[in-house]
Design a protein around this motif. Structure first.
Motif, PDB file in Angstrom:
ATOM      1  N   UNK A   2       0.841  -1.194   0.000  1.00  0.00           N
ATOM      2  CA  UNK A   2       0.000   0.000   0.000  1.00  0.00           C
ATOM      3  C   UNK A   2       0.882   1.252   0.000  1.00  0.00           C
ATOM      4  N   UNK A   3       0.486   2.203  -0.853  1.00  0.00           N
ATOM      5  CA  UNK A   3       1.196   3.469  -0.926  1.00  0.00           C
ATOM      6  C   UNK A   3       0.379   4.627  -0.375  1.00  0.00           C
ATOM      7  N   UNK A   4      -0.948   4.427  -0.268  1.00  0.00           N
ATOM      8  CA  UNK A   4      -1.854   5.502   0.148  1.00  0.00           C
ATOM      9  C   UNK A   4      -2.828   4.985   1.207  1.00  0.00           C
ATOM     10  N   UNK A   5      -2.900   5.682   2.339  1.00  0.00           N
ATOM     11  CA  UNK A   5      -3.853   5.370   3.402  1.00  0.00           C
ATOM     12  C   UNK A   5      -4.841   6.526   3.519  1.00  0.00           C
ATOM     13  N   UNK A   6      -6.122   6.236   3.249  1.00  0.00           N
ATOM     14  CA  UNK A   6      -7.174   7.241   3.350  1.00  0.00           C
ATOM     15  C   UNK A   6      -7.933   7.010   4.652  1.00  0.00           C
ATOM     16  N   UNK A   7      -7.911   7.982   5.529  1.00  0.00           N
ATOM     17  CA  UNK A   7      -8.523   7.857   6.846  1.00  0.00           C
ATOM     18  C   UNK A   7      -9.874   8.571   6.902  1.00  0.00           C
ATOM     19  N   UNK A   8     -10.862   7.898   7.463  1.00  0.00           N
ATOM     20  CA  UNK A   8     -12.062   8.575   7.937  1.00  0.00           C
ATOM     21  C   UNK A   8     -11.634   9.447   9.122  1.00  0.00           C
ATOM     22  N   UNK A   9     -12.476  10.387   9.509  1.00  0.00           N
ATOM     23  CA  UNK A   9     -12.111  11.323  10.575  1.00  0.00           C
ATOM     24  C   UNK A   9     -12.780  10.965  11.903  1.00  0.00           C
ATOM     25  N   UNK A  10     -14.103  11.163  11.978  1.00  0.00           N
ATOM     26  CA  UNK A  10     -14.835  10.937  13.229  1.00  0.00           C
ATOM     27  C   UNK A  10     -14.905   9.443  13.552  1.00  0.00           C
ATOM     28  N   UNK A  11     -14.386   9.076  14.716  1.00  0.00           N
ATOM     29  CA  UNK A  11     -14.438   7.679  15.123  1.00  0.00           C
ATOM     30  C   UNK A  11     -13.256   6.867  14.643  1.00  0.00           C
ATOM     31  N   UNK A  15     -11.897  11.363  18.369  1.00  0.00           N
ATOM     32  CA  UNK A  15     -13.062  11.122  19.219  1.00  0.00           C
ATOM     33  C   UNK A  15     -13.802  12.451  19.321  1.00  0.00           C
ATOM     34  N   UNK A  16     -14.875  12.567  18.570  1.00  0.00           N
ATOM     35  CA  UNK A  16     -15.521  13.871  18.383  1.00  0.00           C
ATOM     36  C   UNK A  16     -16.969  13.921  18.840  1.00  0.00           C
ATOM     37  N   UNK A  17     -17.494  12.816  19.326  1.00  0.00           N
ATOM     38  CA  UNK A  17     -18.936  12.726  19.545  1.00  0.00           C
ATOM     39  C   UNK A  17     -19.422  13.628  20.681  1.00  0.00           C
ATOM     40  N   UNK A  18     -18.569  13.919  21.661  1.00  0.00           N
ATOM     41  CA  UNK A  18     -19.023  14.644  22.851  1.00  0.00           C
ATOM     42  C   UNK A  18     -19.439  16.077  22.505  1.00  0.00           C
ATOM     43  N   UNK A  19     -18.613  16.766  21.729  1.00  0.00           N
ATOM     44  CA  UNK A  19     -18.962  18.136  21.336  1.00  0.00           C
ATOM     45  C   UNK A  19     -20.167  18.161  20.404  1.00  0.00           C
ATOM     46  N   UNK A  20     -20.257  17.184  19.524  1.00  0.00           N
ATOM     47  CA  UNK A  20     -21.408  17.080  18.619  1.00  0.00           C
ATOM     48  C   UNK A  20     -22.687  16.884  19.430  1.00  0.00           C
ATOM     49  N   UNK A  45     -24.771   8.747  13.137  1.00  0.00           N
ATOM     50  CA  UNK A  45     -23.546   9.254  12.531  1.00  0.00           C
ATOM     51  C   UNK A  45     -23.186   8.493  11.263  1.00  0.00           C
ATOM     52  N   UNK A  46     -22.353   9.106  10.444  1.00  0.00           N
ATOM     53  CA  UNK A  46     -21.840   8.452   9.242  1.00  0.00           C
ATOM     54  C   UNK A  46     -22.195   9.176   7.964  1.00  0.00           C
ATOM     55  N   UNK A 107      -7.333  12.353   4.325  1.00  0.00           N
ATOM     56  CA  UNK A 107      -8.551  12.276   5.140  1.00  0.00           C
ATOM     57  C   UNK A 107      -9.753  12.435   4.220  1.00  0.00           C
ATOM     58  N   UNK A 108     -10.746  11.563   4.407  1.00  0.00           N
ATOM     59  CA  UNK A 108     -11.996  11.645   3.650  1.00  0.00           C
ATOM     60  C   UNK A 108     -13.154  11.475   4.628  1.00  0.00           C
ATOM     61  N   UNK A 109     -14.001  12.493   4.716  1.00  0.00           N
ATOM     62  CA  UNK A 109     -15.058  12.495   5.719  1.00  0.00           C
ATOM     63  C   UNK A 109     -16.305  13.161   5.174  1.00  0.00           C
ATOM     64  N   UNK A 110     -17.438  12.859   5.787  1.00  0.00           N
ATOM     65  CA  UNK A 110     -18.671  13.578   5.484  1.00  0.00           C
ATOM     66  C   UNK A 110     -18.794  14.854   6.310  1.00  0.00           C
ATOM     67  N   UNK A 111     -17.840  15.092   7.186  1.00  0.00           N
ATOM     68  CA  UNK A 111     -17.767  16.371   7.908  1.00  0.00           C
ATOM     69  C   UNK A 111     -17.435  17.456   6.883  1.00  0.00           C
ATOM     70  N   UNK A 112     -17.940  18.665   7.082  1.00  0.00           N
ATOM     71  CA  UNK A 112     -17.652  19.751   6.164  1.00  0.00           C
ATOM     72  C   UNK A 112     -16.147  20.042   6.140  1.00  0.00           C
ATOM     73  N   UNK A 113     -15.634  20.360   4.970  1.00  0.00           N
ATOM     74  CA  UNK A 113     -14.189  20.457   4.771  1.00  0.00           C
ATOM     75  C   UNK A 113     -13.519  21.448   5.710  1.00  0.00           C
ATOM     76  N   UNK A 114     -14.119  22.630   5.908  1.00  0.00           N
ATOM     77  CA  UNK A 114     -13.466  23.637   6.757  1.00  0.00           C
ATOM     78  C   UNK A 114     -13.334  23.151   8.197  1.00  0.00           C
TER      79      UNK A 114
END
Length: 214
Positions: A2-11, A15-20, A45-46, A107-114
């Motif tokens: 593998x040359x590329x690792x694409x990470x989800x963000x939340x979870x 660990x982001x659930x508390x503020x959400x 979530x998701x 990083x690839x997420x459904x969270x807004x980019x900013x």
């Protein structure tokens, strides 16, 4: 290899659930809707922010309610300090080791980019992510492979040289739709049925395992 690792963000990285949860509950209470527990929020979530808001509202979901709750939630969440949103233990160290071993990171997420850029910049400023792909209105969100494919193209690697790392069925489906391997992590917000899915090539308990695997 593998040359590329694409990470989800939340979870996965954070660990982001508390503020959400805090911001959603303040918004729900303001409009007279029932608030949620952490365990009730996790299944919502998701998806992208519209999909999450619809699930949060449950039987009260309607286009009008989704729009007003979403907008009020974002007005609370965006300027908040997000002091309870932190990387999972050893996440930074693992990313640094992968980077030092010439693995491209994204990083690839459904969270807004900013929002992604804000938190990644705060905690991972020394990690050179090749791309940070969040959800942008007008573009399809996960599990559509739009973001993952953009990252693969930018990295200039073949599909079999990329791996998607996430914690949910959304991430599994994103990897599957993109035609790349998937590693599912157990420290995030995965549901029991997600862990029984047979598509991921690996299911791991500890983020340190990624160094040996990759």
């Amino acid at each position: 290899m593998k040359k590329l690792a694409i990470f989800d963000f939340d979870g996965t990285l954070f660990d982001s659930i508390h503020d959400v949860l805090i911001c959603f509950n303040k918004t729900l209470e303001f409009y007279g809707f029932s608030t949620l527990t952490r365990e009730e929020l996790i299944p919502c979530l998701g998806g992208n922010i519209d999909e999450i808001t619809s699930l949060v509202l449950g039987e009260n979901s309607s286009p009008e309610n989704v729009e007003k709750v979403k907008e009020s939630y974002l007005e609370l969440y965006n300027p908040s300090k997000k002091e309870l949103t932190v990387p999972f233990e050893n996440a930074h160290e693992v990313l640094k080791k992968l980077q030092d071993n010439n693995i491209l990171l994204a990083v690839n997420s459904n969270r807004l980019t900013y929002s992604l850029e804000e938190l990644v910049g705060k905690y991972f400023s020394d990690i050179d992510f090749i791309a940070i792909e969040g959800h942008s209105y007008g573009n399809p969100s996960k599990p559509d492979p739009y973001g993952a494919k953009r990252i693969i193209e930018k990295a200039n690697v073949d599909d079999d040289e990329a791996v998607y790392i996430g914690d949910s069925i959304t991430d599994i489906m994103t990897a599957q739709n993109a035609g790349i391997d998937c590693i599912l992590v157990k420290w995030g917000y995965a549901k029991k049925e997600d862990l029984q899915n047979d598509y991921p090539s690996k299911i791991i308990d500890d983020i340190n395992e990624l160094v040996e695997i990759l």
